[in-house]
Design a protein around this motif. Structure first.
Motif, PDB file in Angstrom:
ATOM      1  N   ARG A   8      28.234 -13.302  39.711  1.00 30.49           N
ATOM      2  CA  ARG A   8      27.366 -14.027  39.078  1.00 30.49           C
ATOM      3  C   ARG A   8      27.554 -15.752  38.916  1.00 30.49           C
ATOM      4  O   ARG A   8      28.456 -16.083  39.131  1.00 30.49           O
ATOM      5  CB  ARG A   8      27.561 -13.332  37.557  1.00 30.49           C
ATOM      6  N   LYS A   9      26.394 -16.478  38.801  1.00 28.58           N
ATOM      7  CA  LYS A   9      26.571 -17.768  39.033  1.00 28.58           C
ATOM      8  C   LYS A   9      25.946 -18.208  37.582  1.00 28.58           C
ATOM      9  O   LYS A   9      24.766 -17.963  37.360  1.00 28.58           O
ATOM     10  CB  LYS A   9      25.890 -18.299  40.175  1.00 28.58           C
ATOM     11  N   VAL A  10      26.373 -19.137  36.951  1.00 29.59           N
ATOM     12  CA  VAL A  10      25.911 -19.900  35.714  1.00 29.59           C
ATOM     13  C   VAL A  10      26.081 -21.281  35.718  1.00 29.59           C
ATOM     14  O   VAL A  10      26.888 -21.991  36.268  1.00 29.59           O
ATOM     15  CB  VAL A  10      26.856 -19.126  34.502  1.00 29.59           C
ATOM     16  N   LEU A  11      25.093 -21.938  35.315  1.00 31.44           N
ATOM     17  CA  LEU A  11      24.999 -23.410  35.041  1.00 31.44           C
ATOM     18  C   LEU A  11      24.775 -23.568  33.889  1.00 31.44           C
ATOM     19  O   LEU A  11      23.597 -23.408  33.166  1.00 31.44           O
ATOM     20  CB  LEU A  11      23.826 -23.974  35.776  1.00 31.44           C
ATOM     21  N   PHE A  12      25.803 -24.378  33.048  1.00 31.66           N
ATOM     22  CA  PHE A  12      25.597 -24.977  31.776  1.00 31.66           C
ATOM     23  C   PHE A  12      25.297 -26.582  31.934  1.00 31.66           C
ATOM     24  O   PHE A  12      25.857 -27.187  32.728  1.00 31.66           O
ATOM     25  CB  PHE A  12      26.842 -25.076  31.088  1.00 31.66           C
ATOM     26  N   LEU A  20      21.024 -20.292  33.980  1.00 28.02           N
ATOM     27  CA  LEU A  20      20.700 -21.574  33.589  1.00 28.02           C
ATOM     28  C   LEU A  20      20.864 -21.655  31.975  1.00 28.02           C
ATOM     29  O   LEU A  20      19.736 -21.090  31.257  1.00 28.02           O
ATOM     30  CB  LEU A  20      19.523 -22.112  34.214  1.00 28.02           C
ATOM     31  N   VAL A  21      21.642 -22.311  31.298  1.00 28.45           N
ATOM     32  CA  VAL A  21      21.877 -22.373  30.038  1.00 28.45           C
ATOM     33  C   VAL A  21      21.750 -23.978  29.769  1.00 28.45           C
ATOM     34  O   VAL A  21      22.840 -24.659  30.071  1.00 28.45           O
ATOM     35  CB  VAL A  21      22.881 -21.629  29.255  1.00 28.45           C
ATOM     36  N   ALA A  22      21.190 -24.355  28.857  1.00 32.19           N
ATOM     37  CA  ALA A  22      21.151 -25.958  28.730  1.00 32.19           C
ATOM     38  C   ALA A  22      21.566 -25.911  27.155  1.00 32.19           C
ATOM     39  O   ALA A  22      21.095 -25.183  26.208  1.00 32.19           O
ATOM     40  CB  ALA A  22      19.678 -26.338  28.717  1.00 32.19           C
ATOM     41  N   ILE A  23      22.297 -26.804  26.785  1.00 27.77           N
ATOM     42  CA  ILE A  23      22.808 -27.441  25.246  1.00 27.77           C
ATOM     43  C   ILE A  23      22.393 -28.729  25.302  1.00 27.77           C
ATOM     44  O   ILE A  23      22.896 -29.859  25.950  1.00 27.77           O
ATOM     45  CB  ILE A  23      24.482 -27.322  25.434  1.00 27.77           C
ATOM     46  N   PHE A  62      13.678 -25.490  28.920  1.00 28.21           N
ATOM     47  CA  PHE A  62      14.417 -24.400  29.428  1.00 28.21           C
ATOM     48  C   PHE A  62      14.385 -23.009  28.472  1.00 28.21           C
ATOM     49  O   PHE A  62      14.308 -23.180  27.360  1.00 28.21           O
ATOM     50  CB  PHE A  62      16.062 -24.652  29.227  1.00 28.21           C
ATOM     51  N   THR A  63      14.588 -21.868  29.499  1.00 29.48           N
ATOM     52  CA  THR A  63      14.339 -20.642  28.675  1.00 29.48           C
ATOM     53  C   THR A  63      15.459 -20.225  27.793  1.00 29.48           C
ATOM     54  O   THR A  63      15.386 -19.719  26.578  1.00 29.48           O
ATOM     55  CB  THR A  63      14.296 -19.611  29.783  1.00 29.48           C
ATOM     56  N   ASN A  64      16.692 -20.538  28.271  1.00 22.81           N
ATOM     57  CA  ASN A  64      17.905 -20.439  27.502  1.00 22.81           C
ATOM     58  C   ASN A  64      18.567 -21.553  27.046  1.00 22.81           C
ATOM     59  O   ASN A  64      18.914 -22.410  27.912  1.00 22.81           O
ATOM     60  CB  ASN A  64      18.990 -19.675  28.518  1.00 22.81           C
ATOM     61  N   CYS A  65      18.681 -21.988  25.910  1.00 29.27           N
ATOM     62  CA  CYS A  65      19.158 -23.118  25.484  1.00 29.27           C
ATOM     63  C   CYS A  65      19.566 -23.092  23.829  1.00 29.27           C
ATOM     64  O   CYS A  65      19.203 -22.096  23.158  1.00 29.27           O
ATOM     65  CB  CYS A  65      17.823 -24.219  25.368  1.00 29.27           C
ATOM     66  N   SER A  79      27.692 -18.394  15.474  1.00 32.82           N
ATOM     67  CA  SER A  79      27.107 -17.004  15.856  1.00 32.82           C
ATOM     68  C   SER A  79      25.899 -17.001  16.637  1.00 32.82           C
ATOM     69  O   SER A  79      25.434 -16.443  17.591  1.00 32.82           O
ATOM     70  CB  SER A  79      26.559 -16.390  14.551  1.00 32.82           C
ATOM     71  N   SER A  80      25.017 -18.228  16.665  1.00 30.57           N
ATOM     72  CA  SER A  80      23.752 -18.360  17.581  1.00 30.57           C
ATOM     73  C   SER A  80      24.284 -18.681  18.959  1.00 30.57           C
ATOM     74  O   SER A  80      23.495 -18.036  20.019  1.00 30.57           O
ATOM     75  CB  SER A  80      23.105 -19.653  17.095  1.00 30.57           C
ATOM     76  N   PHE A  81      25.164 -19.404  19.238  1.00 28.94           N
ATOM     77  CA  PHE A  81      25.634 -19.545  20.486  1.00 28.94           C
ATOM     78  C   PHE A  81      26.212 -17.894  21.151  1.00 28.94           C
ATOM     79  O   PHE A  81      25.908 -17.573  22.255  1.00 28.94           O
ATOM     80  CB  PHE A  81      26.930 -20.316  20.706  1.00 28.94           C
ATOM     81  N   THR A  82      26.930 -17.210  20.190  1.00 30.76           N
ATOM     82  CA  THR A  82      27.399 -15.798  20.606  1.00 30.76           C
ATOM     83  C   THR A  82      26.156 -14.980  20.838  1.00 30.76           C
ATOM     84  O   THR A  82      26.372 -14.075  21.942  1.00 30.76           O
ATOM     85  CB  THR A  82      28.351 -15.217  19.505  1.00 30.76           C
TER      86      THR A  82
END
Length: 268
Positions: free
Chosen positions: A195-199, A226-229, A240-243, A255-258
């Motif tokens: 698995r590859k993850v990019l924050f 891909l997770v954007a903060i 971004f889809t996941n943010c 809890s929102s991040f979890t």
């Protein structure tokens, strides 16, 4: 970085790390579930509890109590995680009118805690910063990228601590977001882990929304989560889809991040 600055930033890293935000524990558990897989590796026999081992019933007739068997499981390192930090000049601005904190300081705090948590759950993590230049000519928009390696894959957190803590001091230049994110996606996609993850930590200031949306799709095709903060602007949610959008590091470990990590695990 000379020795005196290294010691200063190493202490800065330790100071940030001592800020144990509420939710850190649950965020760590969620990261472990998200980044690690549990594999069944066989059966452990001659146990005193578990599932009855039919092949041991003859021993039971002679009074042997060790007639149970249990599945043996093991955590497997399956993830490579890259953290990409926006070091452009706009991140030197305050988070909002209600806060005196600078965006780059929030990114430093998040990068410190996130890198440590990922390392603690046993996954390989790298941290990079980016800035550069953007200009438009008769060909179109041209971007020049400066990448700053703050922690390499395989490097210890202790060795990388001063560099990660120095994030606010590295700010300057424009935001060449397309090429920077593209490079980061390609780098983590080339890793051998399953698995590859990019924050991505960014204020998304002056982003080309359509170009970044395209990269979001490219990441999916390459198998990169891909997770954007975001911090400072609302446009992160348009890119971004996941943010997650935050104003402090504390807000991230809620809890929102979890829930975000849980939803990504379920979708994997």
């Amino acid at each position: 970085m000379n020795k005196s600055y290294k010691s200063i930033y190493a202490e800065s890293f330790a100071t940030v790390l001592r800020q144990q935000h509420a939710g850190i524990g649950s965020a760590k558990a969620a990261l472990r579930r998200f980044l690690k897989s549990v594999d069944t590796v066989g059966w452990s026999r001659r146990e005193e509890s578990g599932r009855i081992d039919r092949r041991a019933l003859t021993r039971f007739a002679t009074g042997d109590a060790n007639i149970f068997s249990r599945r043996e499981v093991a955590e497997c390192e399956t993830s490579a995680v890259s953290i990409l930090v926006d070091l452009s000049e706009s991140t030197d601005n305050i988070v909002s009118y209600d806060s005196i904190a600078k965006r780059c300081s929030v990114f430093r705090d998040i990068a410190v805690h996130l890198a440590k948590l990922i390392s603690d759950v046993g996954c390989n993590v790298a941290v990079n910063g980016f800035h550069g230049s953007k200009k438009r000519d008769n060909i179109g928009l041209q971007e020049s990228v400066t990448f700053v390696e703050l922690k390499g894959f395989g490097e210890s957190i202790t060795a990388a601590a001063p560099a990660i803590a120095s994030i606010p001091a590295l700010v300057g230049g424009a935001t060449p977001e397309f090429n920077s994110i593209k490079i980061a996606i390609e780098q983590v996609a080339a890793r051998p882990e399953h698995r590859k993850v990019l924050f991505i930590l960014t204020d998304a200031d002056d982003f080309n929304l359509e170009a970044v949306k395209h990269l979001d799709e490219v990441a999916k095709k390459l198998g990169v989560v891909l997770v954007a903060i975001g911090c400072g602007t609302a446009s992160i949610e348009q890119c971004f889809t996941n943010c997650a959008r935050v104003t402090t590091a504390s807000e991230l470990f809620t809890s929102s991040f979890t829930k975000l990590l849980h939803s990504l695990k379920e979708a994997a």
